[in-house]
Design a protein around this motif. Structure first.
Motif, PDB file in Angstrom:
ATOM      1  N   MET A   1     -24.784  14.224  -5.626  1.00  0.00           N
ATOM      2  CA  MET A   1     -26.113  14.793  -5.479  1.00  0.00           C
ATOM      3  C   MET A   1     -26.310  15.411  -4.093  1.00  0.00           C
ATOM      4  O   MET A   1     -26.862  16.495  -3.956  1.00  0.00           O
ATOM      5  N   VAL A   2     -25.848  14.701  -3.064  1.00  0.00           N
ATOM      6  CA  VAL A   2     -26.001  15.198  -1.698  1.00  0.00           C
ATOM      7  C   VAL A   2     -25.188  16.466  -1.499  1.00  0.00           C
ATOM      8  O   VAL A   2     -25.664  17.447  -0.890  1.00  0.00           O
ATOM      9  N   ARG A   3     -23.951  16.482  -2.005  1.00  0.00           N
ATOM     10  CA  ARG A   3     -23.118  17.674  -1.863  1.00  0.00           C
ATOM     11  C   ARG A   3     -23.748  18.871  -2.582  1.00  0.00           C
ATOM     12  O   ARG A   3     -23.735  19.992  -2.073  1.00  0.00           O
ATOM     13  N   THR A   4     -24.279  18.628  -3.770  1.00  0.00           N
ATOM     14  CA  THR A   4     -24.945  19.701  -4.512  1.00  0.00           C
ATOM     15  C   THR A   4     -26.168  20.211  -3.763  1.00  0.00           C
ATOM     16  O   THR A   4     -26.408  21.422  -3.692  1.00  0.00           O
ATOM     17  N   ALA A   5     -26.943  19.288  -3.198  1.00  0.00           N
ATOM     18  CA  ALA A   5     -28.140  19.679  -2.454  1.00  0.00           C
ATOM     19  C   ALA A   5     -27.777  20.534  -1.244  1.00  0.00           C
ATOM     20  O   ALA A   5     -28.436  21.550  -0.967  1.00  0.00           O
ATOM     21  N   ILE A   6     -26.737  20.138  -0.524  1.00  0.00           N
ATOM     22  CA  ILE A   6     -26.313  20.904   0.657  1.00  0.00           C
ATOM     23  C   ILE A   6     -25.833  22.296   0.250  1.00  0.00           C
ATOM     24  O   ILE A   6     -26.191  23.307   0.879  1.00  0.00           O
ATOM     25  N   ALA A   7     -25.028  22.354  -0.822  1.00  0.00           N
ATOM     26  CA  ALA A   7     -24.517  23.643  -1.279  1.00  0.00           C
ATOM     27  C   ALA A   7     -25.647  24.558  -1.753  1.00  0.00           C
ATOM     28  O   ALA A   7     -25.664  25.761  -1.460  1.00  0.00           O
ATOM     29  N   MET A   8     -26.607  23.993  -2.485  1.00  0.00           N
ATOM     30  CA  MET A   8     -27.728  24.792  -2.986  1.00  0.00           C
ATOM     31  C   MET A   8     -28.601  25.294  -1.837  1.00  0.00           C
ATOM     32  O   MET A   8     -29.029  26.456  -1.829  1.00  0.00           O
ATOM     33  N   ALA A   9     -28.859  24.429  -0.857  1.00  0.00           N
ATOM     34  CA  ALA A   9     -29.678  24.832   0.290  1.00  0.00           C
ATOM     35  C   ALA A   9     -28.988  25.927   1.088  1.00  0.00           C
ATOM     36  O   ALA A   9     -29.623  26.917   1.489  1.00  0.00           O
ATOM     37  N   LYS A  10     -27.697  25.788   1.320  1.00  0.00           N
ATOM     38  CA  LYS A  10     -26.958  26.816   2.055  1.00  0.00           C
ATOM     39  C   LYS A  10     -26.989  28.147   1.309  1.00  0.00           C
ATOM     40  O   LYS A  10     -27.176  29.208   1.911  1.00  0.00           O
ATOM     41  N   LYS A  11     -26.812  28.080  -0.008  1.00  0.00           N
ATOM     42  CA  LYS A  11     -26.820  29.306  -0.802  1.00  0.00           C
ATOM     43  C   LYS A  11     -28.164  30.005  -0.742  1.00  0.00           C
ATOM     44  O   LYS A  11     -28.250  31.225  -0.520  1.00  0.00           O
ATOM     45  N   ASP A  12     -29.259  29.261  -0.918  1.00  0.00           N
ATOM     46  CA  ASP A  12     -30.598  29.856  -0.894  1.00  0.00           C
ATOM     47  C   ASP A  12     -30.940  30.414   0.486  1.00  0.00           C
ATOM     48  O   ASP A  12     -31.516  31.499   0.594  1.00  0.00           O
ATOM     49  N   LEU A  13     -30.594  29.675   1.536  1.00  0.00           N
ATOM     50  CA  LEU A  13     -30.883  30.152   2.886  1.00  0.00           C
ATOM     51  C   LEU A  13     -30.046  31.377   3.232  1.00  0.00           C
ATOM     52  O   LEU A  13     -30.533  32.298   3.907  1.00  0.00           O
TER      53      LEU A  13
END
Length: 219
Positions: A1-13
């Motif tokens: 979950m944490v890895r997915t959250a980091i990847a999603m946040a980086k992608k959106d930013l």
């Protein structure tokens, strides 16, 4: 979950940095609003000081609504969201990543907005740590509800999101406004109960958002 959250946040930013939607669309809107109010209450400093907290959060709410719609709309293009679900990407991680990205964008916008209000309205920013912390908590509360509702209303009329979002997050906006009111005036004791209410509502919304977002994606 944490890895997915980091990847999603980086992608959106990263997408926001390339598209410059926040800078090119939301920021000009924010400055137009505060300039109109500054000229509308010209030479009435006491009135400007009274309306500063409410104006700040009304403007921030519209900025949040635009940022949330943009964040959810990214996944709607080319059925990207369907692809992520079919690949088994953790929905809670997706949700937290999007919340983090929108909150980061809004904190940057609100920092510029607060400086603009302080200069144009001649309003000193007292208790800056309290104001910043309350802005962070309120942004989390509004964003969590907004992302869930944006997922529910995806494909429907775009005007439904603000109509549904505002009544639900009104306790968060009210609490944040009162915290800013007492923070700007230096009345920390009066800000405590409103701060507790703000934290309570935002925490409830965050937990509920984590729990139901997966159902929203599947629906």
């Amino acid at each position: 979950m944490v890895r997915t959250a980091i990847a999603m946040a980086k992608k959106d930013l990263r997408l926001e940095w390339r598209a410059r939607v926040l800078i090119n669309q939301v920021l000009p809107f924010v400055f137009v609003v505060i300039i109109l109010f500054a000229f509308g209450f010209d030479a009435k400093v006491e009135i400007l000081g009274q309306v500063t907290p409410g104006l700040f959060w009304v403007t921030s709410f519209f900025g949040l609504e635009l940022a949330i719609a943009r964040s959810v709309g990214i996944e709607g293009e080319n059925q990207a969201q369907v692809g992520l679900v079919m690949m088994g990407v953790n929905p809670r991680g997706m949700f937290l990543g999007k919340v983090f990205a929108v909150v980061v964008e809004m904190l940057a916008l609100e920092a510029v907005l607060s400086v603009g209000i302080a200069v144009l309205f001649n309003t000193p920013l007292h208790e800056v740590p309290l104001l910043a912390l309350s802005a962070l908590i309120a942004d989390i509360g509004v964003t969590t509800v907004g992302i869930v509702l944006a997922g529910v209303t995806e494909g429907l009329s775009g005007s439904l999101l603000p109509l549904l979002l505002f009544p639900v997050v009104s306790p968060v906006l009210l609490s944040a406004t009162k915290v800013w009111q007492y923070g700007l005036s230096g009345s920390l004791a009066k800000a405590v109960p409103w701060s507790e209410l703000l934290v309570g509502f935002s925490l409830i919304y965050l937990v509920l958002g984590i729990l139901v977002y997966g159902v929203v994606l599947e629906g």
